[in-house]
Write a protein that holds these residues in place. Structure first.
Motif, short mmCIF file in Angstrom:
data_model
loop_
_atom_site.label_atom_id
_atom_site.label_comp_id
_atom_site.label_asym_id
_atom_site.label_seq_id
_atom_site.Cartn_x
_atom_site.Cartn_y
_atom_site.Cartn_z
N LYS A 16 58.57 35.01 86.28
CA LYS A 16 58.79 36.13 85.36
C LYS A 16 59.95 35.83 84.39
O LYS A 16 59.89 36.22 83.22
CB LYS A 16 59.05 37.41 86.14
N ASP A 17 60.97 35.12 84.87
CA ASP A 17 62.06 34.72 83.99
C ASP A 17 61.53 33.80 82.88
O ASP A 17 61.95 33.91 81.72
CB ASP A 17 63.16 34.00 84.76
N ASP A 18 60.63 32.89 83.24
CA ASP A 18 60.05 31.99 82.24
C ASP A 18 59.21 32.76 81.23
O ASP A 18 59.18 32.41 80.04
CB ASP A 18 59.22 30.90 82.91
N LEU A 19 58.54 33.80 81.67
CA LEU A 19 57.77 34.63 80.73
C LEU A 19 58.72 35.34 79.75
O LEU A 19 58.44 35.40 78.56
CB LEU A 19 56.92 35.65 81.49
N ILE A 42 53.17 30.20 84.37
CA ILE A 42 51.88 30.13 85.07
C ILE A 42 51.97 29.21 86.28
O ILE A 42 51.54 29.57 87.38
CB ILE A 42 50.77 29.70 84.10
N GLU A 43 52.53 28.03 86.08
CA GLU A 43 52.66 27.08 87.19
C GLU A 43 53.44 27.68 88.36
O GLU A 43 53.03 27.60 89.52
CB GLU A 43 53.34 25.80 86.69
N LYS A 44 54.56 28.30 88.07
CA LYS A 44 55.40 28.87 89.12
C LYS A 44 54.73 30.07 89.79
O LYS A 44 54.86 30.26 91.01
CB LYS A 44 56.77 29.25 88.56
N ILE A 118 51.34 33.08 76.01
CA ILE A 118 52.02 34.23 76.61
C ILE A 118 51.01 35.22 77.15
O ILE A 118 51.19 35.78 78.25
CB ILE A 118 52.98 34.88 75.59
N SER A 119 49.92 35.44 76.44
CA SER A 119 48.92 36.41 76.92
C SER A 119 48.29 35.95 78.24
O SER A 119 48.05 36.77 79.12
CB SER A 119 47.84 36.64 75.86
N ILE A 120 48.06 34.66 78.39
CA ILE A 120 47.48 34.15 79.64
C ILE A 120 48.50 34.29 80.77
O ILE A 120 48.16 34.69 81.89
CB ILE A 120 47.02 32.69 79.48
N ALA A 121 49.75 33.98 80.48
CA ALA A 121 50.80 34.13 81.49
C ALA A 121 50.92 35.59 81.95
O ALA A 121 51.01 35.87 83.15
CB ALA A 121 52.13 33.62 80.94
N GLU A 122 50.89 36.51 80.99
CA GLU A 122 50.97 37.93 81.35
C GLU A 122 49.77 38.37 82.20
O GLU A 122 49.95 39.11 83.18
CB GLU A 122 51.04 38.78 80.07
N LYS A 123 48.59 37.90 81.86
CA LYS A 123 47.39 38.25 82.63
C LYS A 123 47.49 37.73 84.06
O LYS A 123 47.11 38.42 85.01
CB LYS A 123 46.13 37.69 81.97
N LEU A 124 48.01 36.51 84.22
CA LEU A 124 48.14 35.96 85.57
C LEU A 124 49.15 36.75 86.39
O LEU A 124 48.90 37.06 87.56
CB LEU A 124 48.53 34.48 85.52
N ILE A 125 50.29 37.09 85.79
CA ILE A 125 51.30 37.88 86.50
C ILE A 125 50.69 39.21 86.96
O ILE A 125 50.86 39.63 88.11
CB ILE A 125 52.54 38.12 85.62
N PHE A 127 47.53 39.85 87.45
CA PHE A 127 46.51 39.56 88.47
C PHE A 127 47.15 39.36 89.84
O PHE A 127 46.72 39.95 90.83
CB PHE A 127 45.71 38.32 88.05
N ILE A 128 48.19 38.56 89.89
CA ILE A 128 48.85 38.31 91.18
C ILE A 128 49.51 39.59 91.69
O ILE A 128 49.43 39.90 92.88
CB ILE A 128 49.86 37.14 91.06
N ASN A 129 50.11 40.36 90.81
CA ASN A 129 50.67 41.65 91.23
C ASN A 129 49.59 42.54 91.84
O ASN A 129 49.83 43.22 92.84
CB ASN A 129 51.33 42.37 90.05
N SER A 130 48.39 42.55 91.25
CA SER A 130 47.32 43.39 91.78
C SER A 130 46.85 42.90 93.14
O SER A 130 46.54 43.70 94.02
CB SER A 130 46.15 43.48 90.80
N ILE A 131 46.80 41.60 93.33
CA ILE A 131 46.40 41.04 94.64
C ILE A 131 47.41 41.46 95.70
O ILE A 131 47.03 41.88 96.79
CB ILE A 131 46.32 39.51 94.59
#
Length: 140
Positions: A16-19, A42-44, A118-125, A127-131
């Motif tokens: 999240k810091d990288d975002l 994304i990697e982290k 940035i949009s892909i990174a936000e979507k992944l964050i 997604f993982i939050n929802s999981i």
């Protein structure tokens, strides 16, 4: 809290810091750096998820390949595959002049590149939050 939960928290917070850094770089016109920090986010985040699943010694920088490992626990990571193949192009060329044919990384990346990353990174964050939210609600 077990060690893997702690590793998850640390890696996800770093993600999240990288975002945040990616957004800051984009606003400043450093589009190449915004792309790189998005790739790092994304990697982290992917590695954080794997730590939460009990994985150890996670190596590599390809978001696509790390996401393949994530699919061992949740097939829905596959929805990101095409984007991650593009995002992987932001790992080296965004930082090194010899990673591109001519000029500097700053000269070769544009605002739309950073907005995409940035949009892909936000979507992944998200997604993982929802999981994690779904998993926590099931445990209760």
């Amino acid at each position: 809290m077990n060690n893997n939960q702690e590793l998850f928290k640390r890696w996800f917070a770093s993600s999240k810091d990288d975002l945040d850094a990616a957004n800051w770089m984009m606003e400043g016109g450093f589009y190449h750096n915004a792309c790189f920090f998005s790739q790092q986010c994304i990697e982290k985040a992917l590695k954080a998820y794997l730590y939460l699943q009990g994985e150890r010694n996670i190596w590599g920088h390809s978001t696509y390949l790390v996401a393949l490992s994530c699919c061992n626990y949740n097939d829905n990571f596959s929805t990101f595959f095409e984007d991650f193949k593009k995002i992987d192009r932001f790992y080296i060329p965004t930082r090194y002049p010899n990673g591109i044919p001519a000029g500097t990384p700053r000269e070769n990346y544009i605002k739309s590149d950073s907005l995409y990353a940035i949009s892909i990174a936000e979507k992944l964050i998200q997604f993982i939050n929802s999981i994690i939210t779904d998993a926590n609600s099931v445990k209760r």
